[in-house]
Design an enzyme around this catalytic site. Structure first.
Site, PDB file in Angstrom:
ATOM      1  N   SER A  52       0.810  -1.210   0.000  1.00  0.00           N
ATOM      2  CA  SER A  52       0.000   0.000   0.000  1.00  0.00           C
ATOM      3  C   SER A  52       0.849   1.267   0.000  1.00  0.00           C
ATOM      4  CB  SER A  52      -0.968  -0.036   1.187  1.00  0.00           C
ATOM      5  OG  SER A  52      -1.973   0.922   1.050  1.00  0.00           O
ATOM      6  N   ASP A  64      10.248   5.861  -9.998  1.00  0.00           N
ATOM      7  CA  ASP A  64       9.830   6.591 -11.196  1.00  0.00           C
ATOM      8  C   ASP A  64      10.593   7.896 -11.372  1.00  0.00           C
ATOM      9  OD1 ASP A  64       8.017   4.665 -11.909  1.00  0.00           O
ATOM     10  OD2 ASP A  64       6.282   5.661 -11.030  1.00  0.00           O
ATOM     11  N   LYS A  98      -0.741  -4.398  -3.217  1.00  0.00           N
ATOM     12  CA  LYS A  98      -2.044  -3.898  -2.744  1.00  0.00           C
ATOM     13  C   LYS A  98      -2.214  -2.469  -3.241  1.00  0.00           C
ATOM     14  CE  LYS A  98      -5.738  -3.414  -0.035  1.00  0.00           C
ATOM     15  NZ  LYS A  98      -6.031  -1.980  -0.108  1.00  0.00           N
TER      16      LYS A  98
END
Length: 726
Positions: free
Chosen positions: A489, A500, A514
């Site tokens: 999460s 990224d 998740k």
């Protein structure tokens, strides 16, 4: 569910794995008086079939409407879905296929395709009919088992070459009652063998098994309408995704207790798993986490209070198991569990855990420093461990300028580490199950100028982008983020954003996956937790199902086939949407091959990694075992081999630590009990994976010319290319 998740659960939730229609329920085992031992079964007891209520029928209609019109997944209620609900319901009620026969299944052939239309309109009787038949078959099987035990264990033959299937979840249903009799004789033999190999006498074995089956029988006779309704609704809601589930009024009460942070107990999140109660996750800083033996996917067999006999809890309702594990602070509860890596259900371990309060400060971020000597150069690498994404919302709302939060604490730790002269930073997110979403957003902001951190798409395809609006940067040096399968999460949002942005390297194992958001909605009867949106990285790919793939992988003991989003039935798939413009601080493609090469060369000669690989190989062999022998001599040889391997691995680790080896497995288990009695004495020396994170950081610093861009990120900022369209 972590503390921070519980705090923020009304808006965003994170969590877990499902078997069949079993749902994870956040139960952080709270303070109260435990239940007593099970009473003797009344020989004249008769099963009273349960029936649906009007309130349940109304709740069913509301659930069906919510699922069809507000769930993230667009799924209609069709004949095909009806068959899937039927299979999932049977999986919930008889997941190991040990109670029902093919003859029984055939009785419901006409029902299979009609459950969907019935569930639309609140017609619950077909589901209750199935439930009642299963309860009757459970009673018959348990009476058969008790009768077998009463006939004497010496009547059982352990000299043949019989074998029993370890996991029957994919097995064919037995043809009829006679075939089930034969299966149950094998099950009883298996249970007897396991206890004989642990040194128990037949008289004690018979007493233990009798109490186990009598306890299960008592629960079957005490079946309630709410038990059938919750099982049926969770088989239904599970068709949409594994995190959508129905909470009965009693389960809702437990869930709401968690919301208030009344966290005293052992600190564990549990779920029903067929006949068992299974550990989903440990609360960071809680007694079970500190004690160190209880692990995710362990299944609880019995619970014992101090000075009392163990109470077998196989077949118990989840709320009853929770009540039994609850107890006063500083008291000890002993759990008998089937370890997640056990080759069959008869292999158990006993774990003693001292109940205590889960303290917020024990979940706080903490720091350390790794000092590495690398030939002609020494390195000082900072380490920040973040067990969960937390925030003291009450203090924040009260205007306390010193309220605790992950981001505030990490900012302070960075300042302290830089004052200590560290040259790089390792962020440890292993076993961090998530928490407050805004903390993940703010934490990313400590390492970038400003920009998007995560995208959230709802069922209407509307996309919300969360941004770091603060241009200040707390740390602009080289960064490594450690993850494992239990990083979920909010952890995945942070790790994905760092990856990224090219802001650092992710090292470890693939994360949980998740990437969905749930909301809890009240019903006229209980609550519905429903998935309403999905997380996406700034590069456009979802964290759902796939998680974050590390740049440099380190093997893990955790079985990915059993733990993780991609191990769940009906999990929402991975997909991607458009990327959002974001800064790319450094392109690691030019050095990643060299970093991996150096890492692999170190691990090839690292005795700790060699030991880890031995453990992984041993666990793999255990997990690949699909049948076990019912021959006493063959089973004893197998048992002794497993025990020798456990002791060998434990002593190899002791040798690496410069400690005396254990003379026997009993000595090892005694030492583990001592550790359990006082977990604060556990050795806190930095583990070798953290140190390897430091070595990877040192490798990055060695390549300082190529790393210049990450050390001065603004100079090398570029716009990331857009990802493929949705």
């Amino acid at each position: 569910m972590t503390i921070a998740e519980i705090i923020s659960a009304r808006s965003t939730l994170a969590g877990s794995r499902r078997t069949g229609a079993c749902k994870a329920i956040a139960i952080a085992l709270l303070l109260s008086a435990p239940l007593g031992l099970q009473a003797k079964i009344d020989a004249n007891a008769v099963y009273e079939p349960v029936s649906p209520t009007i309130d349940q029928a109304r709740a069913n209609i509301l659930i069906a409407r919510q699922l069809q019109f507000t769930h993230f997944r667009d799924l209609g209620i069709s004949d095909e879905l009806s068959g899937d609900v039927f299979d999932a319901y049977l999986d919930y009620l008889d997941g190991q296929r040990i109670y029902l026969s093919r003859e029984d299944i055939a009785k419901f052939d006409e029902v299979r395709t009609k459950l969907g239309s019935a569930l639309k309109t609140g017609q619950l009787q077909p589901g209750f009919d199935i439930y009642n038949l299963v309860q009757q078959r459970i009673i018959e099987r348990l009476k058969f088992a008790l009768n077998t035990i009463d006939n004497g264990l010496d009547s059982l033959d352990f000299s043949s070459n019989e074998r029993i299937l370890v996991d029957r979840s994919e097995a064919d249903w037995e043809a009829d009652a006679k075939a089930l009799d034969e299966l149950w004789i094998k099950r009883i033999k298996n249970a007897v063998l396991a206890q004989r190999l642990n040194g128990a006498e037949d008289e004690d074995i018979a007493d233990t098994l009798r109490r186990r089956y009598e306890g299960q029988l008592k629960r079957a006779y005490q079946a309630r309408s709410e038990d059938a309704f919750q099982a049926y609704m969770n088989a239904f809601t599970g068709m949409w995704d594994p995190h959508t589930s129905y909470f009965s009024p009693r389960t809702s009460e437990n869930f709401n207790i968690n919301m208030s942070l009344s966290l005293e107990g052992i600190g564990a999140v549990l779920q029903s798993d067929n006949e068992y109660t299974k550990v989903v996750r440990l609360v960071p800083g809680g007694p079970a986490s500190k004690q160190g033996e209880l692990q995710p996917a362990d299944r609880i067999v019995s619970v014992a209070q101090e000075g009392e006999k163990p109470v077998n809890v196989i077949g118990w309702r989840l709320d009853e198991v929770v009540d039994l594990i609850r107890g006063p602070r500083n008291s000890t509860v002993t759990l008998e569990v089937i370890p997640a890596n056990a080759s069959d259900e008869t292999i158990t371990e006993t774990i003693a855990i001292k109940r205590d309060e889960v303290k917020l400060e024990e979940q706080s971020a903490s720091k350390d420093v790794i000092e590495l000597n690398r030939g002609s150069k020494d390195y000082r690498i900072g380490v920040i461990t973040i067990p969960t994404f937390y925030a003291d919302f009450q203090a924040m709302q009260a205007g306390d300028p010193n309220y605790k939060s992950t981001t505030r604490d990490v900012r302070q730790l960075i300042t302290e580490l830089e004052a200590e002269g560290v040259e790089g930073l390792v962020i440890d997110l292993r076993n961090n199950g998530g928490g407050a979403l805004h903390e993940a957003n703010d934490l990313v902001g400590l390492f970038i100028d400003k920009g998007p951190t995560v995208q959230i798409r709802n069922a209407n395809n509307d996309v919300q982008v969360l941004n770091d609006e603060d241009p200040s940067v707390a740390y602009d040096g080289p960064l490594v983020v450690l993850t494992n399968r239990m990083s979920a999460s909010a952890s995945e949002i942070f790790a994905g954003a760092i990856q990224d942005y090219g802001r650092g390297l992710v090292v470890g194992s693939q994360t949980f996956g998740k990437g969905t958001v749930q909301a809890v909605r009240p019903l006229n009867h209980g609550q519905l937790k429903i998935t309403q949106s999905k997380f996406y990285r700034v590069s456009g790919g979802s964290t759902q199902h796939k998680g974050v793939i590390p740049d440099i992988e380190i093997p893990s003991r955790i079985d990915k086939s059993r733990i993780g989003e991609d191990a769940l039935e009906h999990a929402l798939p991975w997909d991607q949407i458009e990327a959002v413009p974001h800064t790319r601080y450094f392109d690691f493609s030019g050095i990643i091959d060299e970093l991996r090469k150096r890492h692999e060369e170190r691990f090839a000669t690292n005795p700790e990694f060699s030991l880890l690989q031995q453990e992984i190989d041993f666990l793999e062999r255990q997990r690949e075992t699909d049948t076990v022998s019912l021959n006493l001599e063959e089973r004893r040889a197998q048992h002794e081999q497993i025990e020798r391997t456990r002791l060998t691995i434990a002593n190899a680790r002791r040798e690496l630590q410069g400690k005396e080896p254990f003379d026997s497995l009993e000595d090892l288990e005694d030492w583990q009990d001592q550790q359990a009695a006082d977990p604060d004495t556990t050795d806190d020396e930095l583990d070798f994976i953290i140190r390897e994170g430091g070595h990877i950081m040192a490798d990055m610093l060695d390549l300082d010319q190529k790393m210049a861009s990450i050390l001065n990120p603004q100079q090398f900022a570029v716009q990331a290319p857009a990802a493929a369209a949705r």
